[in-house]
Design a protein around this motif. Structure first.
Motif, PDB file in Angstrom:
ATOM      1  N   ASP A  38       8.992   4.174 -11.687  1.00  0.00           N
ATOM      2  CA  ASP A  38       9.728   4.061 -12.944  1.00  0.00           C
ATOM      3  C   ASP A  38       9.377   2.797 -13.735  1.00  0.00           C
ATOM      4  O   ASP A  38       9.286   2.829 -14.966  1.00  0.00           O
ATOM      5  N   LYS A  39       9.166   1.705 -13.049  1.00  0.00           N
ATOM      6  CA  LYS A  39       8.867   0.422 -13.691  1.00  0.00           C
ATOM      7  C   LYS A  39       7.539   0.448 -14.440  1.00  0.00           C
ATOM      8  O   LYS A  39       7.334  -0.300 -15.399  1.00  0.00           O
ATOM      9  N   TYR A  40       6.648   1.323 -14.055  1.00  0.00           N
ATOM     10  CA  TYR A  40       5.269   1.286 -14.547  1.00  0.00           C
ATOM     11  C   TYR A  40       4.939   2.426 -15.507  1.00  0.00           C
ATOM     12  O   TYR A  40       3.819   2.506 -16.028  1.00  0.00           O
ATOM     13  N   ILE A  41       5.892   3.324 -15.728  1.00  0.00           N
ATOM     14  CA  ILE A  41       5.678   4.453 -16.638  1.00  0.00           C
ATOM     15  C   ILE A  41       6.876   4.554 -17.568  1.00  0.00           C
ATOM     16  O   ILE A  41       8.016   4.686 -17.112  1.00  0.00           O
ATOM     17  N   LYS A  42       6.648   4.536 -18.858  1.00  0.00           N
ATOM     18  CA  LYS A  42       7.739   4.655 -19.810  1.00  0.00           C
ATOM     19  C   LYS A  42       8.198   6.100 -19.902  1.00  0.00           C
ATOM     20  O   LYS A  42       7.390   7.015 -20.051  1.00  0.00           O
ATOM     21  N   THR A  43       9.506   6.310 -19.807  1.00  0.00           N
ATOM     22  CA  THR A  43      10.077   7.654 -19.939  1.00  0.00           C
ATOM     23  C   THR A  43      11.211   7.631 -20.960  1.00  0.00           C
ATOM     24  O   THR A  43      11.746   6.575 -21.284  1.00  0.00           O
ATOM     25  N   ILE A  44      11.557   8.821 -21.442  1.00  0.00           N
ATOM     26  CA  ILE A  44      12.626   8.905 -22.438  1.00  0.00           C
ATOM     27  C   ILE A  44      13.740   9.860 -22.018  1.00  0.00           C
ATOM     28  O   ILE A  44      14.686  10.082 -22.781  1.00  0.00           O
ATOM     29  N   GLY A  45      13.628  10.425 -20.808  1.00  0.00           N
ATOM     30  CA  GLY A  45      14.685  11.334 -20.384  1.00  0.00           C
ATOM     31  C   GLY A  45      14.437  11.896 -19.000  1.00  0.00           C
ATOM     32  O   GLY A  45      13.351  11.749 -18.424  1.00  0.00           O
ATOM     33  N   ARG A  46      15.456  12.529 -18.454  1.00  0.00           N
ATOM     34  CA  ARG A  46      15.392  13.181 -17.142  1.00  0.00           C
ATOM     35  C   ARG A  46      15.929  14.599 -17.261  1.00  0.00           C
ATOM     36  O   ARG A  46      16.825  14.877 -18.067  1.00  0.00           O
ATOM     37  N   GLU A  47      15.377  15.499 -16.447  1.00  0.00           N
ATOM     38  CA  GLU A  47      15.822  16.890 -16.444  1.00  0.00           C
ATOM     39  C   GLU A  47      15.746  17.427 -15.017  1.00  0.00           C
ATOM     40  O   GLU A  47      15.144  16.802 -14.128  1.00  0.00           O
ATOM     41  N   THR A  48      16.334  18.589 -14.801  1.00  0.00           N
ATOM     42  CA  THR A  48      16.166  19.339 -13.559  1.00  0.00           C
ATOM     43  C   THR A  48      15.492  20.661 -13.909  1.00  0.00           C
ATOM     44  O   THR A  48      15.857  21.315 -14.890  1.00  0.00           O
ATOM     45  N   PRO A  93       0.816  -1.220   0.000  1.00  0.00           N
ATOM     46  CA  PRO A  93       0.000   0.000   0.000  1.00  0.00           C
ATOM     47  C   PRO A  93       0.844   1.262   0.000  1.00  0.00           C
ATOM     48  O   PRO A  93       1.893   1.316   0.647  1.00  0.00           O
ATOM     49  N   ILE A  94       0.387   2.254  -0.722  1.00  0.00           N
ATOM     50  CA  ILE A  94       1.137   3.507  -0.820  1.00  0.00           C
ATOM     51  C   ILE A  94       1.317   4.161   0.542  1.00  0.00           C
ATOM     52  O   ILE A  94       2.292   4.888   0.771  1.00  0.00           O
ATOM     53  N   ALA A  95       0.416   3.893   1.473  1.00  0.00           N
ATOM     54  CA  ALA A  95       0.537   4.453   2.813  1.00  0.00           C
ATOM     55  C   ALA A  95       1.816   4.010   3.504  1.00  0.00           C
ATOM     56  O   ALA A  95       2.304   4.679   4.426  1.00  0.00           O
ATOM     57  N   ASP A  96       2.395   2.900   3.043  1.00  0.00           N
ATOM     58  CA  ASP A  96       3.620   2.387   3.648  1.00  0.00           C
ATOM     59  C   ASP A  96       4.870   2.727   2.838  1.00  0.00           C
ATOM     60  O   ASP A  96       5.976   2.317   3.209  1.00  0.00           O
ATOM     61  N   TRP A  97       4.729   3.459   1.758  1.00  0.00           N
ATOM     62  CA  TRP A  97       5.885   3.770   0.924  1.00  0.00           C
ATOM     63  C   TRP A  97       6.796   4.770   1.627  1.00  0.00           C
ATOM     64  O   TRP A  97       6.342   5.631   2.393  1.00  0.00           O
ATOM     65  N   ASN A  98       8.066   4.683   1.317  1.00  0.00           N
ATOM     66  CA  ASN A  98       9.056   5.592   1.874  1.00  0.00           C
ATOM     67  C   ASN A  98       9.132   6.849   1.011  1.00  0.00           C
ATOM     68  O   ASN A  98       9.556   6.789  -0.142  1.00  0.00           O
ATOM     69  N   LEU A  99       8.736   7.972   1.574  1.00  0.00           N
ATOM     70  CA  LEU A  99       8.730   9.226   0.817  1.00  0.00           C
ATOM     71  C   LEU A  99      10.123   9.858   0.880  1.00  0.00           C
ATOM     72  O   LEU A  99      10.373  10.824   1.597  1.00  0.00           O
ATOM     73  N   SER A 100      11.016   9.316   0.096  1.00  0.00           N
ATOM     74  CA  SER A 100      12.409   9.760   0.070  1.00  0.00           C
ATOM     75  C   SER A 100      12.561  10.928  -0.913  1.00  0.00           C
ATOM     76  O   SER A 100      11.578  11.538  -1.324  1.00  0.00           O
ATOM     77  N   GLU A 101      13.779  11.215  -1.293  1.00  0.00           N
ATOM     78  CA  GLU A 101      14.015  12.272  -2.276  1.00  0.00           C
ATOM     79  C   GLU A 101      13.309  11.916  -3.592  1.00  0.00           C
ATOM     80  O   GLU A 101      13.169  10.740  -3.938  1.00  0.00           O
ATOM     81  N   PRO A 102      12.857  12.921  -4.344  1.00  0.00           N
ATOM     82  CA  PRO A 102      12.025  12.664  -5.524  1.00  0.00           C
ATOM     83  C   PRO A 102      12.595  11.667  -6.515  1.00  0.00           C
ATOM     84  O   PRO A 102      11.882  10.791  -7.001  1.00  0.00           O
ATOM     85  N   ASP A 103      13.883  11.790  -6.842  1.00  0.00           N
ATOM     86  CA  ASP A 103      14.457  10.875  -7.828  1.00  0.00           C
ATOM     87  C   ASP A 103      14.508   9.442  -7.299  1.00  0.00           C
ATOM     88  O   ASP A 103      14.232   8.480  -8.031  1.00  0.00           O
ATOM     89  N   ILE A 104      14.815   9.287  -6.018  1.00  0.00           N
ATOM     90  CA  ILE A 104      14.853   7.955  -5.410  1.00  0.00           C
ATOM     91  C   ILE A 104      13.447   7.364  -5.344  1.00  0.00           C
ATOM     92  O   ILE A 104      13.228   6.192  -5.669  1.00  0.00           O
ATOM     93  N   PHE A 105      12.491   8.180  -4.928  1.00  0.00           N
ATOM     94  CA  PHE A 105      11.107   7.724  -4.842  1.00  0.00           C
ATOM     95  C   PHE A 105      10.591   7.274  -6.204  1.00  0.00           C
ATOM     96  O   PHE A 105       9.989   6.203  -6.329  1.00  0.00           O
ATOM     97  N   TYR A 106      10.838   8.101  -7.223  1.00  0.00           N
ATOM     98  CA  TYR A 106      10.353   7.761  -8.562  1.00  0.00           C
ATOM     99  C   TYR A 106      10.978   6.457  -9.052  1.00  0.00           C
ATOM    100  O   TYR A 106      10.277   5.583  -9.585  1.00  0.00           O
ATOM    101  N   ASN A 107      12.270   6.325  -8.872  1.00  0.00           N
ATOM    102  CA  ASN A 107      12.952   5.115  -9.338  1.00  0.00           C
ATOM    103  C   ASN A 107      12.444   3.867  -8.615  1.00  0.00           C
ATOM    104  O   ASN A 107      12.330   2.792  -9.217  1.00  0.00           O
ATOM    105  N   GLN A 108      12.137   4.006  -7.349  1.00  0.00           N
ATOM    106  CA  GLN A 108      11.735   2.847  -6.549  1.00  0.00           C
ATOM    107  C   GLN A 108      10.287   2.435  -6.788  1.00  0.00           C
ATOM    108  O   GLN A 108       9.984   1.238  -6.853  1.00  0.00           O
ATOM    109  N   TYR A 109       9.406   3.415  -6.952  1.00  0.00           N
ATOM    110  CA  TYR A 109       7.980   3.092  -6.930  1.00  0.00           C
ATOM    111  C   TYR A 109       7.247   3.287  -8.260  1.00  0.00           C
ATOM    112  O   TYR A 109       6.196   2.683  -8.475  1.00  0.00           O
TER     113      TYR A 109
END
Length: 244
Positions: A116-126, A98-114
């Protein structure tokens, strides 16, 4: 039987004449008197005048058509983005709990962990917004992009076009829209990913007139614009305060 064109007769057998019941007319004969029937073309002046009129009408209508097109594109992309992120969260919950138990870490870490696997992307930016706040941005194949920054969960900004990340044409409420991603929403929220509604009192008037987040031309933030569109079925309202 002999047929002769023009005003000559149709002649059948013997000496009988058959007068045609119908006669075809040319455009020149319709629009000009009989004595001018030999004039079958428009003059250069008439052609130029006609083209000029067409050009004026096109020039007057083009801005309106472009505006309608941009609104339709914005509506479609907003609706797809909202559905895509919520679907990714549901898929991730199957694997990560459940998302209620997810670790709300830094944005890039959170995205990669939870996610990234489920959304196709083609690049990263700041990206740095108008308040110089840093966002971690991922770019999607359809040319849109999403930025995240940690703030009691995550503030999420959606770019209608990834080009707006660096070209300085990012305008909140027109080509940039704000969402929230939380794992501790109140029971009244449908999902954990929703348009930005911090301190919203539940009224449409507040969405438009709040002096910090309100969707109006006097604010730079305009975070409430996304909610205003969602309440109208992901259609930009006729009285939408931000011009396209």
């Amino acid at each position: 039987m002999v047929y002769r064109q023009g005003r000559k007769e149709l002649r059948g057998g013997g000496s009988h004449s058959l007068t045609p019941l119908f006669k075809a007319f040319t455009l020149a004969e319709v629009f000009y008197p009989a004595e001018q029937s030999k004039r079958i073309a428009f003059t250069l002046a008439e052609v130029l005048i006609t083209l000029g009129i067409i050009g004026v009408v096109a020039a007057l209508s083009m801005p309106s058509l472009v505006q309608i097109f941009e609104k339709n594109i914005t509506e479609a992309k907003l609706k797809i983005f909202y559905s895509k992120i919520n679907q990714a969260i549901k898929l991730s919950e199957i694997d990560n709990g459940p998302i209620a138990d997810w670790n709300l870490s830094e944005p890039d870490i959170f995205y990669n962990q939870y996610l990234d696997k489920y959304i196709k992307t083609i690049g990263r930016e700041t990206y740095f917004n108008f308040e110089n706040v840093k966002f971690h941005v991922v770019i999607f194949p359809d040319g849109t992009a999403m930025g995240l920054r940690k703030n009691k969960g995550y503030d999420v900004i959606f770019f209608i076009s990834a080009k707006n990340i660096k070209d300085g044409h990012d305008v909140n409420g027109r080509n940039v829209f704000t969402f929230n991603l939380r794992n501790n929403w109140s029971s009244g929220m449908k999902t954990f990913f929703e348009p930005y509604t911090y301190i919203w009192d539940g009224t449409e008037e507040h969405l438009k007139n709040n002096n910090v987040y309100g969707c109006n031309e006097n604010n730079l933030n305009r975070s409430y614009c996304t909610k205003l569109i969602q309440l109208n079925g992901w259609k930009i309202p006729q009285d939408y305060p931000i011009k396209f």
